[in-house]
Every structure is written in C-alpha cells, then in structure tokens.
Design an enzyme around this catalytic site. Structure first.
Site, short mmCIF file in Angstrom:
data_model
loop_
_atom_site.label_atom_id
_atom_site.label_comp_id
_atom_site.label_asym_id
_atom_site.label_seq_id
_atom_site.Cartn_x
_atom_site.Cartn_y
_atom_site.Cartn_z
CG HIS A 131 -6.37 1.64 -0.37
ND1 HIS A 131 -5.21 2.31 -0.75
CD2 HIS A 131 -5.95 0.60 0.40
CE1 HIS A 131 -4.16 1.68 -0.23
NE2 HIS A 131 -4.57 0.64 0.46
CB CYS A 177 -0.94 0.01 1.20
SG CYS A 177 -2.08 -1.39 1.19
#
Lengths: 143, 374
Positions: free
Chosen positions: B317, B77
């Site tokens: 995201h 991430c």
C-alpha cells in the site's frame, strides 16, 4: 508537556530535516476541564440544530449553524475500543483507546485507565477523569 | 465523449530503498506509455500523500513529459484514484484529450512503524494511528455482527493466496489463519499480517478517447466524494457511508448494479477494511461479508473475486500509488492478461479506494470507478 509528545509523532522527512525548527502549534486535542459534575470536555453545541461537537470549530459540522461553547460529560458509553501495541510519541505500549459517546454529548476519543488489564468492551459505561500524563483525554470504566 | 484506458504500468511493490521516488515513477510511466503506444500526453494528474515537493515534475521530466499542465493531488489513501478521477473528468469535459494519471509514494524512507495522520489532527495527537482507526472499526463490527478474529484473518489469508500469484507483490507467500493470528499484535484485534506493509512504488495510466482496433479498456464511470461528519449519530463504522454513497454515484453513472461486477479491487489496507467495503459497495449484505469470504465467493475462482492482485494487504500500500495500481490490475484482468491471477470471463471491473485521517470525518475521500472490457 503535550507539545513534546506531538513532536515525536511520525512526521515525514524527519531524517533529512534534523536542523529544521521543531514543530510548534497549539494542542489540537479536546480540552478537558473540571466542571460542576466532574471532568468535562469543553466543546460546542450548534445553536441551530443542537448537534454537540468535541471541537471549538465556529460552525456545526452537520448543518453549518453557529456553534456556542458547551461542556460535555463526564458519563458516557464505549462505542468502540482497541488496545494499541505500538508505542506512539511518549506513550508506551500497550495502551487502550475508546470512542466514547458522552451522554447527550459528542463522540470523543479517550484513553482508558488501566485498559490493557481491564480489556474494556463495547457498550460499557465509563467516566471522564483527569488527562493522562501525556495530556490525552482519559476515561475510567464505571464500577 | 467517453474515456478509455490506453495503457497501464507499475513498478514493483515493497521496500525499495535503492530507488528514488522518481525512479519508481519512471518504471511505471515507461511501461504505461509503451503499453498505450504513445510518447506524449496533454496533461498529468499525480497522486501522492507524503511525496516531496516536485515529485510529480521530477518523475514526468524523466520520461520527456515537460511543459504540460501538471496537477498534484493529496486525498489520503485515495490520492491515486483521485488523480484517475480527475484525469477522467478532464477528458469527459473536453479539457484535454490524452491524460496521464500517476501515483507515487516512497514510505520506507519516511516511516519506521505505523503510518500516522497529521500531528495537528486531534485524534492522531491522542495516539490513534492508522491501525488504531481500523481497529476501532473492527471492534464495532465484531460487536454488531458477532464476527470473530478468524473472520478477519480469513481476508488476509485469501489475499495472500492471490498475492502469491503476483510477481510484483510485496508479500508473495500464502499465509495460514494461524500465521495471520499468530503474527505480532498491532492494534487489537489487528495483527501485523492484517495490516498492509509499508511500501515504495509507483503506478501510471494513460487515458484517452476511443481508438479503433485497440485493446483499450473503457472507463465507464468514476465518482469522488469526501465524507460527511462522522460522530455519535453515525450508525455505521467510519467510512461505510461515504463508500456506499460514492458507489451509488458510480453505479448510476455507469448504469450497473454491484451484482454486475465480475472482479473488484478494493481498499483492504487492513482486513476489516475489505469486509466493511464489500458490504458498503452492496456486493454483500451488511454483516454477510465474513460468510462470503469463508465460502470462497471472493477468492479467485469464486463468484465475485475481490483483490486478485493480493490487494493492499499483499501487493502493498504505497498510499498515493494504490488507486492507479488497482486500475492497472483491473485493466490486466479485463484484457485477459493477468496470467495466473486471471478471473475467467471478466467483463466489468470495480475499483474502490477510501482514505481517512481527519477526526470527525467519514473519510477524507472515496473514489469508485467502473471499468469494462473493450
């Protein structure tokens, strides 16, 4: 078979690679063996600093010392736990997972037998038992 | 030598099955290049996690950026923010003068449900998907700090209010605590609206040296670490220590303290993530984040607004794009261009991204960056 469960797990490009060879690799999960005091995780302990590890990696993750094979378990304590409500691979939802700190051993991820009904809690005592039908390490809440 | 953000751009965020990854990147790149008022750069660093082979080259070729060095990075991430950090370091070291940081991800074409780490990872192979990883942290956090399900939900409520003000956000509706807690259970105690949605998007930034008469934003510092062993000797939940240590690197390099931050964009892929992160960053004391959220301190108009963009929870995201999207929001905030989401008098912005998915590791990577209005 563990292999088939792994293959179903989310994998990029599965839609446009239908003709690709099935994934094939050794089972990465810790080995559960039957030891003198019940079930145990076959891992390793650092010969330099004594740090226990649930994997058979050649060196200690803490100090880089040489690791030697060791058995851990069966008793341990739940450090954290969750019940998953989404199916994963061959695992039907819900199923309960826990991080278990084995006594004098490493922290291992295990399924909790009958977890969704029992709703195990942090700090509860558990014991390693035989792997699940999917081949996952498993514990039961100690009575 | 110092580095400045000359321009930023993003695509919209959300399910965009009508667009290729490169097309999303073209939107972000064109906006960033126009914003920076340049047509060429010396090099590009590109963050993507599941991006297909050549996604960076395909994206850059489409805006006339061929023939330059291109480096693609995967840091879970934190891939986009790692691209930013590497672009920054390349300028500081004198390796390049003008650099693009790009992040791109197209998740809805790859996943139908929760994102999983690699199947060769021992915990992923045991059935621990990303919501489960964070649910474990929530379990421990609630045990240690007597936090409640409502405390977690309050983060999603706050960020949904912010996201409702962001025209590019994936979730643009303000949610109530009841709606958040009443949404489908994913991994106890995390419900659907406490998990960032699968998102397709790209974000880009142009970095370069000081320019006169510009509205450029200073990149005061950036730091990158990967976690150390996370095991039975770890006192904190997964990811806490690496965020704390990376933040300290960045604060020291910038000469600031966490209390100096006027606005933050942090990694709230799941509600518990924001609570743990603002504590690890030193913005709130350990266990104090739920009270700070409840008091409105992290809301727009509060003392220290966190995730005015809506965060990962509401903006979306798209893994590799997230870090650069956080940067874009902070640049808009520090220039005073954030419209309805504007944090008043924002001078110092703090960016934090942390990615995981490796069993036994306290985070695959964490990036913390400090930005300052020009």
């Amino acid at each position: 078979m563990p292999g088939s469960a792994l293959r179903v797990a989310s994998r990029p490009h599965k839609l446009d690679r239908a003709d690709a060879a099935p994934l094939s690799f050794p089972d990465p999960r810790p080995s559960v063996v039957s030891g003198p005091y019940g079930y145990a995780i076959a891992g390793a302990r650092c010969t330099a600093c004594g740090h226990p590890n649930a994997t058979t990696a050649p060196r200690c993750p803490r100090c880089g010392g040489e690791a030697a094979a060791a058995l851990f378990g069966p008793a341990g304590t739940i450090w954290a736990t969750t019940t998953i409500h989404v199916a994963s691979g061959n695992r039907a939802a819900p199923y309960t997972l826990a991080y278990v700190d084995l006594d004098e051993g490493p922290r291992v991820l295990a399924h909790v037998l009958d977890g969704p009904r029992l709703a195990p809690r942090v700090a509860q005592r558990v014991r390693l038992i035989a792997r699940t039908d999917n081949g996952d390490p498993q514990v039961e809440v100690a009575r | 030598m110092s580095a400045w953000i000359w321009g930023v751009g993003t695509s919209n965020f959300g399910r965009q099955t009508d667009k290729l990854p490169a097309e999303l990147a073209w939107e972000a790149l064109q906006e960033a290049l126009a914003d920076a008022d340049v047509a060429h750069v010396d090099a590009a660093f590109v963050g993507t996690v599941f991006g297909s082979l050549g996604v960076a080259q395909r994206a850059l070729l489409g805006v006339g950026l061929a023939g330059i060095p291109i480096v693609t990075v995967e840091n879970a991430c934190a891939s986009g923010s790692t691209a930013l950090h590497e672009a920054h370091q390349a300028i500081l070291s004198g390796r390049y003068e003008r650099v693009i940081a790009l992040g791109v991800e197209h998740l809805t074409s790859l996943f139908a449900g929760p994102i999983a780490s690699d199947p060769t990872d021992r915990e992923q192979a045991t059935g621990l998907l990303f919501p489960g990883i964070y649910a474990m942290s929530a379990s421990r956090y609630m045990y240690e700090h007597d936090a409640t399900a409502e405390d977690l939900a309050a983060v999603a409520v706050k960020n949904s209010r912010h996201g409702a003000l962001n025209p590019r956000a994936q979730r643009r509706r303000a949610l109530s605590v009841e709606e958040v807690l009443g949404s489908r259970m994913i991994a106890e105690p995390l419900t659907l609206f406490q998990c960032a949605g699968l998102s397709d998007a790209a974000a880009a930034a142009v970095l370069g040296p000081t320019r006169r008469g510009s509205r450029d934003v200073a990149l005061r510092a950036s730091a990158l670490r990967s976690g150390t062993s996370w095991d039975h000797t770890s006192r904190h939940v997964w990811g806490y220590d690496v965020v704390r240590d990376t933040a300290r690197d960045a604060y020291d390099a910038a000469g600031i303290e966490p209390s100096d931050a006027d606005v933050l964009e942090v990694h709230d892929a799941f509600t518990i993530g924001e609570l743990v992160t603002v504590e690890a960053l030193g913005v709130d004391a350990e266990g104090a984040a739920p009270a700070a959220v409840a008091a409105g301190e992290h809301s727009l108009g509060g003392k220290t607004p966190v995730n005015p963009s809506g965060g990962l929870l509401s903006r979306g995201h798209p893994l590799g794009a997230t870090g650069v999207a956080q940067l874009a929001e902070l640049v808009w905030q520090l220039r005073g261009e954030a419209d309805q989401r504007q944090v008043a008098d924002a001078r110092i912005g703090l960016l934090e991204t942390m990615g995981g998915g490796t069993a036994g590791l306290d985070g695959n990577a964490c990036v913390v960056a400090v930005l300052q209005a020009g």
